[in-house]
Motif scaffolding. Structure first.
Motif, PDB file in Angstrom:
ATOM      1  N   PRO A   1      -3.587  -9.683  -6.520  1.00 20.98           N
ATOM      2  CA  PRO A   1      -2.809  -9.670  -6.070  1.00 20.98           C
ATOM      3  C   PRO A   1      -3.271  -9.467  -4.118  1.00 20.98           C
ATOM      4  CG  PRO A   1      -3.221  -7.425  -6.263  1.00 20.98           C
ATOM      5  CD  PRO A   1      -3.752  -8.381  -8.028  1.00 20.98           C
ATOM      6  N   ILE A   2      -4.693  -9.967  -3.693  1.00 26.39           N
ATOM      7  CA  ILE A   2      -4.805  -9.711  -2.637  1.00 26.39           C
ATOM      8  C   ILE A   2      -4.885 -10.525  -1.523  1.00 26.39           C
ATOM      9  CG2 ILE A   2      -5.448  -7.747  -3.360  1.00 26.39           C
ATOM     10  CD1 ILE A   2      -8.513  -8.908  -3.343  1.00 26.39           C
TER      11      ILE A   2
ATOM     12  N   LEU B   1      -0.266  -6.419   0.978  1.00 17.52           N
ATOM     13  CA  LEU B   1      -1.077  -5.644   0.983  1.00 17.52           C
ATOM     14  C   LEU B   1       0.176  -4.101   0.253  1.00 17.52           C
ATOM     15  CD1 LEU B   1      -3.452  -3.346   1.712  1.00 17.52           C
ATOM     16  CD2 LEU B   1      -1.575  -3.311   4.079  1.00 17.52           C
ATOM     17  N   LYS B   2      -0.503  -3.785  -0.810  1.00 12.65           N
ATOM     18  CA  LYS B   2       0.208  -2.519  -1.050  1.00 12.65           C
ATOM     19  C   LYS B   2      -0.784  -1.652  -1.236  1.00 12.65           C
ATOM     20  CE  LYS B   2       3.161  -0.998  -4.715  1.00 12.65           C
ATOM     21  NZ  LYS B   2       3.657  -0.027  -3.870  1.00 12.65           N
TER      22      LYS B   2
ATOM     23  N   TYR C   1       1.800   2.063   0.930  1.00 15.47           N
ATOM     24  CA  TYR C   1       2.353   1.222   1.546  1.00 15.47           C
ATOM     25  C   TYR C   1       2.356  -0.026   1.076  1.00 15.47           C
ATOM     26  CZ  TYR C   1       2.034  -1.737   6.425  1.00 15.47           C
ATOM     27  OH  TYR C   1       2.429  -2.483   7.326  1.00 15.47           O
ATOM     28  N   SER C   2       3.347  -0.624   1.723  1.00 12.70           N
ATOM     29  CA  SER C   2       3.572  -2.074   1.219  1.00 12.70           C
ATOM     30  C   SER C   2       4.161  -3.414   2.265  1.00 12.70           C
ATOM     31  CB  SER C   2       3.663  -2.959   0.335  1.00 12.70           C
ATOM     32  OG  SER C   2       5.920  -1.865   0.182  1.00 12.70           O
ATOM     33  N   THR C   3       3.329  -3.947   2.681  1.00 12.25           N
ATOM     34  CA  THR C   3       3.689  -5.384   3.624  1.00 12.25           C
ATOM     35  C   THR C   3       2.962  -6.668   3.413  1.00 12.25           C
ATOM     36  OG1 THR C   3       2.982  -5.669   5.607  1.00 12.25           O
ATOM     37  CG2 THR C   3       1.487  -5.128   5.397  1.00 12.25           C
ATOM     38  N   MET C   4       3.034  -7.239   3.957  1.00 13.75           N
ATOM     39  CA  MET C   4       2.786  -9.357   3.876  1.00 13.75           C
ATOM     40  C   MET C   4       2.541  -9.532   4.908  1.00 13.75           C
ATOM     41  SD  MET C   4       2.141 -11.815   1.738  1.00 13.75           S
ATOM     42  CE  MET C   4       1.880 -13.430   1.994  1.00 13.75           C
TER      43      MET C   4
ATOM     44  N   SER D   1       7.459  -1.576   3.788  1.00 16.58           N
ATOM     45  CA  SER D   1       8.280   0.015   3.634  1.00 16.58           C
ATOM     46  C   SER D   1       7.205   1.021   3.707  1.00 16.58           C
ATOM     47  CB  SER D   1       8.422  -0.185   2.401  1.00 16.58           C
ATOM     48  OG  SER D   1       7.972  -0.038   1.186  1.00 16.58           O
ATOM     49  N   PHE D   2       6.636   2.051   3.641  1.00 14.10           N
ATOM     50  CA  PHE D   2       6.373   3.167   3.449  1.00 14.10           C
ATOM     51  C   PHE D   2       6.860   4.128   3.257  1.00 14.10           C
ATOM     52  CE2 PHE D   2       5.062   6.860   5.530  1.00 14.10           C
ATOM     53  CZ  PHE D   2       3.274   6.941   5.565  1.00 14.10           C
TER      54      PHE D   2
END
Length: 124
Positions: free
Chosen positions: A23-24, A45-46, A64-67, A94-95
């Protein structure tokens, strides 16, 4: 956190390569000659971490998760020189942070932002 990676790449000719590493990293690369490569990348990113016992809130968990998306120019002289210039945009995400027992969560949203960078590797 440890998780398995599943990936595939496909090159219809010697110029184009399509990669999906779940998933990276997801990318489309175009090779121009033997030294230059251009690419567009999507990067989810998670990340999840636990703080140490010495922190103000010992053993708490934060995530923390984002794209993001990125354009990349890469130059390489094999075993001698490698340089890369890149720029992109992180769409935000989101964090959260939770206590040691995984309770009392604090959630917040993070706004998006552009970024740019470069790196240089020299070998001898």
């Amino acid at each position: 956190m440890v998780y398995p990676l599943l990936g595939a790449d496909y090159s219809p000719d010697h110029h184009w390569t399509f990669q999906a590493i779940f998933p990276i990293d997801y990318s489309i690369q175009y090779k121009l000659g033997k030294n230059w490569r251009f690419s567009l990348k999507g990067r989810p990113l998670k990340e999840r971490f636990r703080t140490s016992k010495e922190e103000p809130q010992p053993r708490s968990v934060f995530s923390y998760s984002t794209m993001g998306v990125e354009a990349n120019i890469h130059f390489e002289l094999p075993l001698r020189l490698e340089c890369e210039i890149f720029g992109g945009y992180n769409f935000g995400g989101s964090f959260y942070i939770k206590n040691e027992q995984g309770q009392q969560p604090l959630y917040t949203d993070v706004e998006g932002a552009p970024y740019a960078g470069a790196h240089l590797d020299f070998g001898f």
